[in-house]
Enzyme design. Structure first.
Site, PDB file in Angstrom:
ATOM      1  N   LYS A 289       4.957   8.082 -12.770  1.00 21.13           N
ATOM      2  CA  LYS A 289       3.804   7.079 -12.669  1.00 21.13           C
ATOM      3  C   LYS A 289       2.464   7.632 -13.509  1.00 21.13           C
ATOM      4  O   LYS A 289       2.610   8.522 -13.837  1.00 21.13           O
ATOM      5  CB  LYS A 289       3.329   7.107 -11.211  1.00 21.13           C
ATOM      6  CG  LYS A 289       4.161   6.558 -10.005  1.00 21.13           C
ATOM      7  CD  LYS A 289       3.603   6.546  -8.614  1.00 21.13           C
ATOM      8  CE  LYS A 289       4.257   5.786  -7.541  1.00 21.13           C
ATOM      9  NZ  LYS A 289       4.683   4.437  -7.863  1.00 21.13           N
ATOM     10  N   ARG A 363      13.438   2.472  -0.925  1.00 25.77           N
ATOM     11  CA  ARG A 363      14.729   2.119  -0.735  1.00 25.77           C
ATOM     12  C   ARG A 363      16.113   3.179  -0.620  1.00 25.77           C
ATOM     13  O   ARG A 363      17.059   2.825   0.110  1.00 25.77           O
ATOM     14  CB  ARG A 363      14.970   0.874  -1.396  1.00 25.77           C
ATOM     15  CG  ARG A 363      15.302   1.018  -3.027  1.00 25.77           C
ATOM     16  CD  ARG A 363      15.189  -0.085  -4.091  1.00 25.77           C
ATOM     17  NE  ARG A 363      13.330  -0.430  -3.866  1.00 25.77           N
ATOM     18  CZ  ARG A 363      13.024  -1.457  -4.793  1.00 25.77           C
ATOM     19  NH1 ARG A 363      13.797  -2.188  -5.489  1.00 25.77           N
ATOM     20  NH2 ARG A 363      11.734  -1.566  -4.809  1.00 25.77           N
TER      21      ARG A 363
END
Ligand code: BES
Ligand code: ZN
Ligand code: ZN
Length: 511
Positions: A289, A363
């Site tokens: 990020k 996920r």
């Protein structure tokens, strides 16, 4: 280390004007025609000081606003805080909760050690008194909360403790108020607990210390038990998703399973699986990020912590249900041992996933946990996760998204959202979205196309629940980037604890 502020909430049978407290909080509607009973009583003894503030227009009764009036020796309290309730017809139970929070927040800011609340009386005929007791307690905890464990300077702007008293002169009302208060205290404390664990940074809370915290909670809470799988046990089970995400960090992943069995005849009761994402720090991994605000990603464990705190509340409330609290915990870091973009991972379910972005790690851990919940034969599964930035783009900071394969469950969650003041908005996760997460070289890939990221994320998760009734709550943005407001301090808000506990209470009552 400094102790988190100690807050006590109780009721007190006393006439308002005689109530001795450092401050009394009373509500006022922005469209009120004159003072209500409570304020009129006080105003008389205060030589019209309350009517004066209103007449002068210094206080208009708007939500999130307040005015401070000093006592004159003729009332028991030293101060009166008028709290704005907004328009009368728009007021809900959440208005009362927020007013209690604002009053408690103000008291802590002023370093007061005691405050009396007379907020419920305005609403006595409109809402159930028991509910009023509950929301006042929840609000008192929410507003007074501070996270300052690591502040070593003496002057941190607050007293060590706060005592909040709900004032009521009528004995019949008092007993109903007390019943609601008891539940509100459990829920309020659980939410503050969630905020503390969530606010702790990643050098304090990692998967191992989170597991230790869960064990500690279970050992000190009646009816709660805890099992933790380490990386070897996860490898034996074939939990490839969580192992992949945790592989880049020296802090190894943990799979935490809390269990609560609700008293006698528990076997006959519904089994609910709560699954919460606990990424103790999300750097993005190899798909790293940007640096700006990456520090906020210590809060990527908020979903898992909401589950942890909800288990605490459910057990203390002795709900007649079977509940699993399943918390996959991992740290997502880049290193020589990290999982990579392009890797194909075999998950616990046997389904294979092509990793296209290591930052879509939530996920990858949740799919193993959802499959675990299915294998425990849960009747209902609810997962809660700071899953996608796309959800934040779609809904902003005011509500979380709910995606589900079962309309009735969706409605039950909406009811709980309304009652708890933790709002939800429905979003889709159907076949179109599922199509986007199909891979050519594996069963699934872990990202969809550019658009609708919250929905493709949910559609990915849906592949792991089969026919089980399931809902996914995307709470990205509910805990992150939180600034101080009139009703609460910044940092984690413990979002989801009130919502999930309320849902469980309703199910336990067969509602
Ligand atoms: N934890 C983040 C989601 C997030 C972002 C929560 C901002 C709160 C604020 C999650 O793991 C993530 O990074 N998701 C990616 C998914 C993408 C790679 C498909 C995202 O949202 O960018
Ligand atoms: Zn991520
Ligand atoms: Zn994440």
């Amino acid at each position: 280390m400094r102790k988190i502020i100690n807050v006590e909430v109780k009721t007190r049978k006393v006439d308002l004007s005689e109530c001795t407290a450092e401050m009394i909080a009373a509500g006022y509607f922005s469209d009120a025609k004159g003072l209500d009973e409570v304020c009129r009583q006080l105003d008389k003894k205060l030589d019209g000081a309350i009517s004066k503030v209103i007449e002068l227009g210094d206080f208009k009764g708007k939500e999130n606003s307040s005015a401070l009036i000093y006592g004159n020796g003729r009332i028991g309290a030293k101060r009166v805080l008028l709290v704005g309730l907004g328009e009368r017809r728009k007021a809900t139970l959440d208005t009362v909760r927020k007013a209690a929070a604002l009053a408690a927040n103000t008291a802590v800011k002023m370093r007061l050690q005691s405050i009396a609340l007379s907020l419920h009386s305005e609403f006595g005929r409109r809402f159930d008194v028991e509910r009023l007791g509950r929301v006042c307690a929840e609000g008192a905890y929410f507003g007074s909360y501070r996270y300052d464990e690591f502040v070593t300077e003496d002057d941190n702007g607050r007293a060590e403790s706060l005592c909040v008293e709900l004032v009521e002169a009528d004995a019949a009302k008092l007993s109903r108020l007390n019943t609601g208060l008891a539940a509100g205290i459990i829920i309020g404390k659980a939410q503050s607990y969630a905020r503390t664990i969530a606010n702790r940074p990643a050098n304090v809370i990692n998967p191992m210390s989170l597991a230790a915290e869960a064990r500690k909670l279970a050992s000190t809470t009646d009816g709660l038990s805890c099992k933790v799988f380490d990386e070897k046990q996860m490898a034996e089970k074939g939990m490839g998703g969580i192992l992949a995400v945790g592989s880049g960090s020296a802090n190894k992943p943990r799979f935490i399973v809390l269990r609560y069995a609700g008293g006698k005849g528990a076997a006959k009761k519904a089994t609910i699986g709560l699954v919460g994402k606990a990424i103790t720090f999300d750097s993005g991994g190899i798909s790293i990020k940007p640096a700006s605000r990456m520090n906020q990603m210590k809060l990527d464990k908020s979903g898992g912590i909401a589950v942890l705190a909800t288990m605490k509340a459910a057990a203390e409330l002795r709900l007649g249900l079977n509940i699993y609290g399943i918390i996959p915990a991992a740290e997502n870091l880049p290193s020589g041992t990290s999982y990579r973009p392009g890797d194909i991972i075999t998950t616990y379910s046997g389904k294979t996933v092509e990793v296209q972005n290591t930052d879509a790690e939530g996920r990858m851990i949740l799919c193993d946990a959802l499959d675990f919940a299915v294998k425990q034969k849960c009747d209902v599964i609810i997962d809660i996760a700071t899953l996608t930035g796309a959800c934040l783009v779609a809904l902003g900071k005011y509500m979380a998204a709910v995606m589900t394969n079962d309309d009735r469950l969706g409605k039950q969650l909406q009811t709980a959202a309304q009652q708890s003041g933790e709002k939800l908005w429905p979003m889709p996760c159907g076949d179109e979205y599922a199509e986007e997460v199909k891979s050519k070289i594996a069963d699934l890939k872990n990202i969809g196309g550019k658009w609708g990221g919250a929905c493709t994320g949910a559609a990915f998760l849906r592949q792991f629940v089969g026919e089980t009734r399931w809902a996914h709550l995307d709470i990205a943005g509910m805990d992150m980037f939180e600034k101080e407001t009139a009703v609460s301090t910044g940092g984690s808000r413990g979002f989801g604890v009130r919502l999930l506990t309320t849902y469980l209470m309703n199910v336990a009552k067969n509602k």
